[in-house]
Design a protein around this motif. Sequence first.
Motif, mmCIF file in Angstrom:
data_model
loop_
_atom_site.group_PDB
_atom_site.id
_atom_site.type_symbol
_atom_site.label_atom_id
_atom_site.label_comp_id
_atom_site.label_asym_id
_atom_site.label_seq_id
_atom_site.Cartn_x
_atom_site.Cartn_y
_atom_site.Cartn_z
ATOM 1 N N ILE A 82 -0.609 11.597 3.666
ATOM 2 C CA ILE A 82 -0.085 10.556 2.777
ATOM 3 C C ILE A 82 -0.419 9.208 3.388
ATOM 4 C CG2 ILE A 82 1.981 9.525 1.761
ATOM 5 C CD1 ILE A 82 3.247 12.241 1.655
ATOM 6 N N ALA A 83 -1.108 8.394 2.635
ATOM 7 C CA ALA A 83 -1.558 7.094 3.145
ATOM 8 C C ALA A 83 -0.411 6.095 3.183
ATOM 9 C CB ALA A 83 -2.692 6.563 2.278
ATOM 10 N N TYR A 84 -0.483 5.195 4.159
ATOM 11 C CA TYR A 84 0.520 4.139 4.333
ATOM 12 C C TYR A 84 0.123 2.943 3.473
ATOM 13 C CZ TYR A 84 3.332 0.575 6.746
ATOM 14 O OH TYR A 84 4.208 -0.432 7.052
ATOM 15 N N HIS A 85 1.017 2.560 2.544
ATOM 16 C CA HIS A 85 0.710 1.452 1.638
ATOM 17 C C HIS A 85 1.745 0.334 1.709
ATOM 18 C CE1 HIS A 85 -2.628 3.476 -0.317
ATOM 19 N NE2 HIS A 85 -1.878 4.561 -0.455
ATOM 20 N N TYR A 89 9.245 2.642 0.338
ATOM 21 C CA TYR A 89 8.665 1.599 1.196
ATOM 22 C C TYR A 89 7.303 2.038 1.735
ATOM 23 C CZ TYR A 89 7.708 -0.678 5.650
ATOM 24 O OH TYR A 89 7.087 -1.307 6.697
ATOM 25 N N TYR A 90 7.239 3.247 2.275
ATOM 26 C CA TYR A 90 6.024 3.727 2.939
ATOM 27 C C TYR A 90 4.846 3.803 1.967
ATOM 28 C CZ TYR A 90 3.145 6.533 6.113
ATOM 29 O OH TYR A 90 2.130 6.985 6.931
ATOM 30 N N LEU A 91 5.141 4.228 0.749
ATOM 31 C CA LEU A 91 4.079 4.384 -0.246
ATOM 32 C C LEU A 91 3.776 3.090 -0.993
ATOM 33 C CD1 LEU A 91 5.271 7.809 -1.708
ATOM 34 C CD2 LEU A 91 3.259 7.442 -0.262
ATOM 35 N N GLY A 92 4.551 2.049 -0.702
ATOM 36 C CA GLY A 92 4.329 0.774 -1.380
ATOM 37 C C GLY A 92 4.608 0.844 -2.871
ATOM 38 N N ILE A 93 5.623 1.621 -3.240
ATOM 39 C CA ILE A 93 5.955 1.805 -4.658
ATOM 40 C C ILE A 93 6.495 0.501 -5.243
ATOM 41 C CG2 ILE A 93 7.391 3.059 -6.308
ATOM 42 C CD1 ILE A 93 5.282 4.802 -4.996
ATOM 43 N N VAL A 94 6.005 0.154 -6.412
ATOM 44 C CA VAL A 94 6.464 -1.043 -7.117
ATOM 45 C C VAL A 94 6.930 -0.635 -8.511
ATOM 46 C CG1 VAL A 94 5.835 -3.314 -8.025
ATOM 47 C CG2 VAL A 94 4.850 -2.508 -5.868
#
Length: 615
Positions: free
Chosen positions: A197-200, A274-279
Amino acid sequence: MWKYVKKVLIGKPLKTNNTGSQSLNIFKALALLSSDALSSVAYGTEMITTALLAGGAAALWLQLPIAGLVLILLVAIALSYVMIIRAYPSGGGAYAVASQNWGHWIGLVAGGSLLVDYMLTVAVSAASATDAISSAIPEIHNFSLLISIAIVILLMLMNLRGLRESANFLMVPVYFFVAAMIVMLLIGFVRLGLGQIAYHAPTLAEKISPTMTIGFLLFMKAFSSGSSSLTGVEAISNSVPNFNKPKERNASKTLLILVFILGFFFGSITFFSYYLGIVPNGQTTVMAQIADAIFGGTGIAFYVFQLATALILTVAANTGFSAFPMLAYNMANDKFMPHLFKDKGDRLGYSNGIVSLSIGAIALLLVFDGKVEALIPLYAVGVFVPFTLSQSGMIIHWWRERGSFWIFKTLINFIGALISLVLVVSMFTLHFSGVWPYLIIMPLLLRLFHGVHSHYVSIAKQLKLTPAKARVHRHDYDGAMVIVFMGNVTRVTISAMDYARSIGDEVIGMHVSFDTDIKRERKTAKEFEKYFPGIRYVDIHSSYRSVIVPAREFIDSMSKQATKRNWSLTVMVPQFVPKHWWQNAMHNQTAFRLRNAFVSRDDITISSYYYHLRD
């Protein structure tokens, strides 16, 4: 017919000594009382991120410290409610704590807030479930309000069947959601550890970007929004009497299990957000985006998880159905709500509380047109006001008791009370447009509670036999006068007159005649004389088609005569009862109006005589 329908919908009546069979073990209680709290995981993180977006996407990193504060508050509230359960095992939760430590008025604020909040719980959950359904099936969007109301009615019927049956039903969606969440999070952490899982998340430079405008008010707005994840935690403390023995111990264990699950889910979801940069994008929920990323696309696992989420949102309303009746019972016990809330129904549940909750929730759905976003702020205030009052009340409790570790316990309650108070202030300052109805509803409820209590106190004072008033005035009558109100001479009249003669020393047949048919009135008089020779018949003429006014004038004169003779006076109103209940609507309501006209009189007794029709 009605009995058959009721039996099908609700079930066979249970004996009073079967109350123990309706008690809940931890496994079932968790399913029954946790649905509201667990469902908040589906939108708690999203509410934080949505609020933070006002400061730019880079501000989303603040969801981690905000989630940390929410978890601290959760622990403080959990420990506080464990103490409340042990200190107040009869239930009542925040209402009981605030009443005994702050006084009844503050207790009523806590109780009234929770009563409204449980209605909001049902309304919000039903509306949220409807939104989830209509998102999948857009064609039914125009019927969203009706679907929400239907969900409330279905949950009401389910709860009227009893605690155990409700718990049996709820175990499927609740534990299905718990299992789905655990599987998703475990897969997520495993894939995270394997680097799949990539850090975004925003970089450090982005976090401290000068273009990011984060103020204290925005932080508090996000914190107060995210704290909605704590709704429903207090329900267990209100429902202690519903547990198997030892009740306090089982209730405490259930609460701690719920808090552990809720904390783990909320913290993990916020971390992945947070980790996935979900918006938040307004089309796909944060939970759905996280599931999509963890499961690697919208495959079967994704849709199973979405189904679990939709189900938990649907049944989240049930926490209100479990807690509202118990709270209403405790308030009725203190004479602040009508005593009908103390009555158990056929299935040994507090049916009047369940039905009242449903009516209130449906009313809220109608007023707010089933809009979740309009209900949420008021919903949150209804939770944190009781939180603040209960935890500050426990500080007073420990100060009075000063038992073992009382300073440590006081500190825990102080932290919880302080954070809750900050949240209440934040809600009124940052979300005032959504919470102002609270300032109108609460004074009205307090006035209602006071009116109910004053009524019961007044009634008790007038009826109670005390040593100071041991000598009760008793009246020995010398005779009895019975006035039978009658229309035409029928089987009803004859039967009523026969009964009146058996209890009265003097019986009078009273008939009110109009100008419309003089021959008919004469015929009635002759028939009366034929069937009741020697019985006085009084024909009162009414030129204005009124029955009540001329009848009152005659009864007034008879009352004076009865008083002079030291006789009792009874006015008997005969009425036939149709075989089917719906047939009552097809007959005039003269008997009902007559009873209402004289029911407030203390110089006469109103009696109804019922003649039952067979066909």
